[in-house]
Design an enzyme around this catalytic site. Structure first.
Site, short mmCIF file in Angstrom:
data_model
loop_
_atom_site.label_atom_id
_atom_site.label_comp_id
_atom_site.label_asym_id
_atom_site.label_seq_id
_atom_site.Cartn_x
_atom_site.Cartn_y
_atom_site.Cartn_z
CB SER A 99 -1.20 -2.23 0.75
OG SER A 99 -2.42 -2.27 1.40
CG ASP A 242 -4.53 -4.79 3.67
OD1 ASP A 242 -4.40 -4.97 4.90
OD2 ASP A 242 -4.06 -3.80 3.09
CG ASP A 244 -0.26 -2.92 4.66
OD1 ASP A 244 -1.42 -3.22 4.31
OD2 ASP A 244 0.15 -1.76 4.73
CG ASP A 246 -3.45 -0.93 6.11
OD1 ASP A 246 -3.84 -1.89 5.41
OD2 ASP A 246 -3.05 0.14 5.60
MG MG Z 1 -3.04 -2.09 3.44
#
Ligand code: MG
Length: 457
Positions: A99, A242, A244, A246
């Site tokens: 992440s 960020d 990844d 999300d």
């Molecule tokens: Mg994330």
């Protein structure tokens, strides 16, 4: 290195590659995960990190060895893999991602069949299998197969497009700059927003696991290139993700970045205006702005402990269509009850298009509060006693105990003190109408906490 301690943190397993997170560890944890998925079909993806392939191959071998079939979808944002896991009816999903952590880190997020991260009970089960080396070893005739799966990103984008008013967005002719931090957000959002009719520019949009553009954590201080690009191109909006993708952080048309509590407030306001009476789920660390907006627009706030998986599961439990965190994580239930950077971006451009307002004006229309955060070191074994003593000392005040201790004061300021689930620290959050008041609250309670911790040692 990872002996008998919790492997799963708030969002999966994290560690430094080839130190905590070795190929051997990834193989054995893959085998342990494969054991609880019981010969299931598992979708496997990864973010843009340099170590992604190393860990993904090892996890895949572990899964196959335990008898699970692996369907590799290569690089993908976490929410896109979550959507595919659910809609393609897989038994589970795994993303190799750390992440927002720096480039030397990587991690493993495990999803259940509903696309949401597995429950903490299942995490503990996996940890026990791992430590006791009880993972399943399938016979040679029943080992899992490796398959390549394509089309997840296209399906995901089409699904998001169905949730917004494409005609209005197209007519608004918005200019948007996207900064995916040289990671997997680049695979979805630039083309998604272009297909929705926006004019799209990008910065840091080539995938590079060394993160040459900026750290994958989108802090307000790290978005200089994006803010500059918004100003130079006279765009309506900047969006940073960020690692990844999300979470999304937005920059207004003047090049000013705004923290995630603002974008959540904007989405909440417009969601409740169109869907009065609906529930909104958010952790107790969020601003009371969430409550003020809900009161104004006839909504209801459901407060939870801190953690994105807790928000997701609570949304399903109380049948809520919207959830949000102050860090830029917005959960849109009609799509999927997980935080989702691309879905959030589509909602924000839809709001700009429908209202005809500038992002900075939408921010100005929100109640203003200041939030400040800090932490205090505290050994895990005394955390509970310290909290009990703190509760004793705050009997006179208005106190909530959804997560740790949250103390409210008559002037609508509050302080939240909660033990971290993963580190030997207390986290402190405070909110007030002025910055000075939030700082004062934090320093006062840091002092109190240190006194209590000392008396318990
Ligand atoms: Mg994330």
């Amino acid at each position: 290195m990872m002996e008998q301690r919790r492997l799963f943190g708030t969002n999966g397993i994290r560690g430094i590659v080839n130190e905590d997170l070795t190929a051997k560890f990834a193989l054995e944890i893959g085998q342990s995960i494969g054991t609880i998925f019981n010969n299931g079909r598992i979708l496997l993806g990864r973010d843009g990190r340099s170590s992604g392939m190393l860990l993904s191959s090892a996890v895949a071998s572990g899964l196959m060895s335990a008898g699970c079939s692996v369907y590799d979808i290569d690089m993908i944002p976490t929410p896109a893999l979550q959507y595919a896991t659910k809609t393609w009816r897989f038994d589970g999903g795994i993303v190799i991602t750390a992440s927002h952590n720096p480039p030397e880190y990587n991690g493993i997020k495990v999803m259940d069949a509903d696309g949401i991260e597995i429950s903490s009970e299942k995490e503990v089960e996996i940890e026990e299998i791992y430590y006791e080396r009880r993972w399943r070893i399938a016979g040679w005739e029943s080992i899992g197969k490796m398959n390549v799966k394509t089309g997840a990103i296209q399906d995901y984008k089409e699904a998001i497009k169905r949730h917004v008013d494409r005609e209005k967005i197209e007519r608004a002719q918005l200019k948007v700059v996207i900064d995916p931090a040289n990671s997997v957000g680049a695979l979805v959002s630039p083309s998604l927003l272009a297909e929705l009719g926006c004019k799209v520019y990008t910065v840091n949009a080539n995938i590079d696991g060394s993160f040459p553009g900026r750290n994958p954590e989108p802090t307000l201080e790290s978005l200089g290139a994006l803010c500059e690009a918004v100003r130079a191109s006279r765009s309506n909006l900047g969006i940073a993700y960020d690692g990844d993708a999300d979470r999304a952080i937005f920059v207004d048309e003047t090049g000013q970045p705004h923290w995630g509590d603002k974008s959540f407030g904007i989405v909440e306001k417009f969601f409740l205006a169109e869907n009065p009476g609906e529930k909104v789920v958010t952790p107790v660390s969020s601003s009371q702005m969430v409550n003020e907006i809900a009161e104004e627009y006839d909504g209801e706030v459901v407060w939870t402990k801190v953690g994105s998986t807790i928000v997701s599961r609570k949304m399903l439990e109380v049948n809520a269509k919207l959830g949000g965190e102050e860090n830029g994580g917005i959960f849109y239930g009609p799509h999927l009850a997980v935080r989702d950077g691309a879905m959030t971006s589509a909602l924000i451009v839809e709001i700009l298009a429908k209202t005809g307002k500038k992002f900075s004006n939408l921010v100005k229309g929100l109640p203003t509060y200041y939030i400040h955060k800090d932490k205090v070191q505290c050994p895990n074994q005394v955390k509970q006693r310290v909290l009990e003593r703190l509760l004793d000392e705050t009997k006179e005040d208005r106190v909530e105990t959804v997560d740790g201790v949250k103390i409210w004061f008559p002037d609508k300021s509050w302080i939240l003190i909660r033990p971290s689930g993963t580190e030997p620290i207390f986290r402190l959050y405070s909110e007030a109408k002025t910055r000075r008041k939030t700082m004062n609250l934090i320093s006062k309670y840091k002092f109190t906490l240190k006194r209590l911790i000392k008396s318990k040692l």
